[in-house]
Enzyme design. Structure first.
Site, PDB file in Angstrom:
ATOM      1  N   ARG A 243       9.994  62.467  24.291  1.00  0.00           N
ATOM      2  CA  ARG A 243      10.448  63.815  24.636  1.00  0.00           C
ATOM      3  C   ARG A 243       9.232  64.744  24.720  1.00  0.00           C
ATOM      4  O   ARG A 243       8.224  64.530  24.043  1.00  0.00           O
ATOM      5  CB  ARG A 243      11.441  64.325  23.597  1.00  0.00           C
ATOM      6  CG  ARG A 243      12.734  63.512  23.547  1.00  0.00           C
ATOM      7  CD  ARG A 243      13.665  64.014  22.447  1.00  0.00           C
ATOM      8  NE  ARG A 243      14.890  63.232  22.411  1.00  0.00           N
ATOM      9  CZ  ARG A 243      15.050  62.105  21.707  1.00  0.00           C
ATOM     10  NH1 ARG A 243      14.044  61.642  20.969  1.00  0.00           N
ATOM     11  NH2 ARG A 243      16.199  61.454  21.732  1.00  0.00           N
ATOM     12  N   LYS A 270      14.101  64.240  17.204  1.00  0.00           N
ATOM     13  CA  LYS A 270      15.409  64.863  17.400  1.00  0.00           C
ATOM     14  C   LYS A 270      16.446  64.277  16.463  1.00  0.00           C
ATOM     15  O   LYS A 270      17.294  64.993  15.933  1.00  0.00           O
ATOM     16  CB  LYS A 270      15.855  64.676  18.854  1.00  0.00           C
ATOM     17  CG  LYS A 270      17.203  65.305  19.177  1.00  0.00           C
ATOM     18  CD  LYS A 270      17.548  65.094  20.637  1.00  0.00           C
ATOM     19  CE  LYS A 270      18.896  65.731  20.966  1.00  0.00           C
ATOM     20  NZ  LYS A 270      19.256  65.531  22.390  1.00  0.00           N
ATOM     21  N   HIS A 332      10.752  65.677  30.712  1.00  0.00           N
ATOM     22  CA  HIS A 332      11.866  64.882  30.200  1.00  0.00           C
ATOM     23  C   HIS A 332      12.360  63.887  31.250  1.00  0.00           C
ATOM     24  O   HIS A 332      12.940  62.849  30.909  1.00  0.00           O
ATOM     25  CB  HIS A 332      13.016  65.805  29.785  1.00  0.00           C
ATOM     26  CG  HIS A 332      13.963  65.190  28.800  1.00  0.00           C
ATOM     27  ND1 HIS A 332      13.851  65.379  27.437  1.00  0.00           N
ATOM     28  CD2 HIS A 332      15.026  64.385  28.980  1.00  0.00           C
ATOM     29  CE1 HIS A 332      14.811  64.722  26.822  1.00  0.00           C
ATOM     30  NE2 HIS A 332      15.549  64.112  27.732  1.00  0.00           N
ATOM     31  N   ARG A 335      11.809  60.094  31.068  1.00  0.00           N
ATOM     32  CA  ARG A 335      12.686  59.277  30.223  1.00  0.00           C
ATOM     33  C   ARG A 335      13.803  58.645  31.056  1.00  0.00           C
ATOM     34  O   ARG A 335      14.069  57.440  30.965  1.00  0.00           O
ATOM     35  CB  ARG A 335      13.274  60.125  29.095  1.00  0.00           C
ATOM     36  CG  ARG A 335      12.239  60.588  28.088  1.00  0.00           C
ATOM     37  CD  ARG A 335      12.793  61.627  27.124  1.00  0.00           C
ATOM     38  NE  ARG A 335      13.888  61.135  26.323  1.00  0.00           N
ATOM     39  CZ  ARG A 335      13.769  60.325  25.285  1.00  0.00           C
ATOM     40  NH1 ARG A 335      12.561  59.902  24.908  1.00  0.00           N
ATOM     41  NH2 ARG A 335      14.819  59.937  24.589  1.00  0.00           N
ATOM     42  N   HIS A 358      17.329  56.540  21.318  1.00  0.00           N
ATOM     43  CA  HIS A 358      18.726  56.867  21.576  1.00  0.00           C
ATOM     44  C   HIS A 358      19.660  56.099  20.669  1.00  0.00           C
ATOM     45  O   HIS A 358      20.808  56.474  20.518  1.00  0.00           O
ATOM     46  CB  HIS A 358      19.109  56.499  23.017  1.00  0.00           C
ATOM     47  CG  HIS A 358      18.702  57.532  24.009  1.00  0.00           C
ATOM     48  ND1 HIS A 358      18.751  57.308  25.368  1.00  0.00           N
ATOM     49  CD2 HIS A 358      18.235  58.788  23.863  1.00  0.00           C
ATOM     50  CE1 HIS A 358      18.328  58.385  26.016  1.00  0.00           C
ATOM     51  NE2 HIS A 358      18.000  59.298  25.113  1.00  0.00           N
ATOM     52  N   TYR A 368      15.121  51.213   8.987  1.00  0.00           N
ATOM     53  CA  TYR A 368      14.912  49.873   9.520  1.00  0.00           C
ATOM     54  C   TYR A 368      14.842  49.860  11.036  1.00  0.00           C
ATOM     55  O   TYR A 368      13.964  49.238  11.630  1.00  0.00           O
ATOM     56  CB  TYR A 368      16.064  48.981   9.046  1.00  0.00           C
ATOM     57  CG  TYR A 368      16.132  47.620   9.712  1.00  0.00           C
ATOM     58  CD1 TYR A 368      15.185  46.634   9.445  1.00  0.00           C
ATOM     59  CD2 TYR A 368      17.158  47.329  10.605  1.00  0.00           C
ATOM     60  CE1 TYR A 368      15.253  45.398  10.048  1.00  0.00           C
ATOM     61  CE2 TYR A 368      17.241  46.088  11.209  1.00  0.00           C
ATOM     62  CZ  TYR A 368      16.293  45.124  10.928  1.00  0.00           C
ATOM     63  OH  TYR A 368      16.357  43.914  11.532  1.00  0.00           O
TER      64      TYR A 368
END
Length: 405
Positions: A243, A270, A332, A335, A358, A368
């Site tokens: 981002r 985010k 952006h 992405r 995401h 993890y």
């Protein structure tokens, strides 16, 4: 027999507490420390209760009997005297304490624990700009829903619908805090739904070019006439497809060149979980060049005016506009472009989503998942970098290798 003032004065201190009974369940409770408390034992809603009426001698026998009589009247009318007194104290506190601004400051101090400094500063600034000028001086207990509606719509009218919605949500959090701490008795925000007062917003994706235009964009990036740092920022975001905010605030301390990885801490993500970006050879080459240009700064991309802060989040967008991609490409957008092309080339969906940060995460799996499938993700990122390099040099979109991660 009822108590007398003489009997109360003669009451001696004992090793154990004891009672001097009056009438109607009222008694004087004498403690080993010498304290004397007026109390009344009664039942309400099938529950035994004990109410303190005051301390002797501050409250005389006559005054205690008056309080007792008032409490018994309430009980006779089906009202719990202790609950009634509690409500009166809350009401008194609400009336004597706290403008919205005062309570909001207490809420912010409580709420900010564990939040990233950037998020806290953003919330503080938005409150100062959009909420406090309207509600700050008002007693928080007197604020009604129409005032919140007027505040929200005023923000929307300047073209900031999302900010209007967030301002309403923040006000609701302040009211919940106020109720929990006795500053207010209701939350008027719960009487409002954003969709009832705000215009519907069309959901739009970040602008991005089609894959067939990628070679044109890559060549434009190579000959960009702006600053070297801005050009390298655009090249690095293309290679890593992070981002924009994650890129521009990148710090040198986050990079391990020998391990070819970039570890972005959770407070800059985010989703508030750490994220690993495997670095391709091309990305490392950019970092080597950046070391010469900005290696003395904390940030990879320091601002032009203040090197102690990162570059503006508008820098990349404006550079793309100057290249001729206004309204067609954003930082952006890389992405979405990477996601589309990598999926079309058959790369594992889960690997792509993890690299885009995401993938769904929860408190158990967050620590993890950020390091999951690092080897295939590293191969994928190197393939992506090679693909961009071949496409830029060839002047057209070129295929990936036949085998993919």
């Amino acid at each position: 027999m009822s108590l007398t003032d003489i009997a109360i004065k003669k009451a001696k201190i004992s090793e154990k507490p004891y009672r001097l009974k009056d009438s109607g369940g009222m008694f004087l409770f004498v403690t080993p420390a010498g304290g004397k408390l007026w109390r009344w034992k009664y039942r309400f809603d099938s529950k035994q209760k004990l109410m303190t009426l005051g301390k002797y001698p501050e409250i005389s026998l006559a005054e205690a009997r008056e309080r007792h009589a008032e409490a018994r009247k309430l009980l006779a009318n089906g009202i719990d005297p202790m609950e009634k007194r509690k409500e009166e104290k809350i009401e008194e506190r609400v009336q004597t304490e706290g403008s919205f601004q005062t309570v909001a400051a207490l809420w912010l101090e409580h709420w900010q624990e564990g939040k990233s400094p950037r998020h806290v500063e953003y919330t503080r600034r938005r409150m100062e700009m959009d909420i406090l000028p309207v509600l700050g001086a008002r007693p928080i207990a007197e604020i009604e829903a129409p005032e919140l509606v007027a505040m929200t719509k005023a923000i929307e009218e300047r073209g900031a619908r999302d900010i209007a919605k967030r301002a309403l949500e923040t006000a609701g959090q302040v009211f919940r805090y106020a109720i929990a701490h006795g500053h207010a008795r209701r939350n008027p925000v719960t009487e409002i739904r954003p969709r009832d007062i705000l215009k519907s917003a069309k959901r739009t994706n970040y602008a991005r070019i089609d894959a067939k235009e990628l070679s044109t964009l890559l060549r434009a990036m190579e000959v960009y006439q702006g600053t070297h740092i801005t050009r390298l920022a655009i090249k690095l975001i293309a290679l890593t497809f992070v981002r924009t905010g994650e890129l521009i605030a990148a710090r040198w301390s986050e990079f391990n060149i020998e391990a070819a990885r970039w570890d972005i801490p959770e407070d800059r993500m985010k989703m508030r979980t750490p994220h690993i970006v495997p670095l391709s050879r091309q990305a490392i080459a950019i970092l080597d060049t950046l070391q010469t240009l900005s290696g003395q700064s904390e940030f990879l991309f320091p601002g032009d005016r203040n090197p102690n802060k990162p570059m503006s989040n508008m820098t990349i967008l404006k550079a793309l506009e100057r290249m001729g991609f206004k309204g067609r490409m954003t930082g952006h957008g890389f992405r979405g472009l990477a996601s589309t092309i990598l999926h079309e080339q058959g790369y594992n969906h889960h690997h792509i989503e993890l690299q885009l940060a995401h993938a769904p995460r929860n408190a158990v799996s967050a620590a993890y998942n950020h390091a999951l499938y690092l080897e295939p993700r590293a191969r994928m990122m190197q393939d992506w970098a090679n693909y961009l390099e071949r496409t830029q040099r060839g002047g057209r979109v070129l295929p990936f290798p036949e085998s993919v991660a």
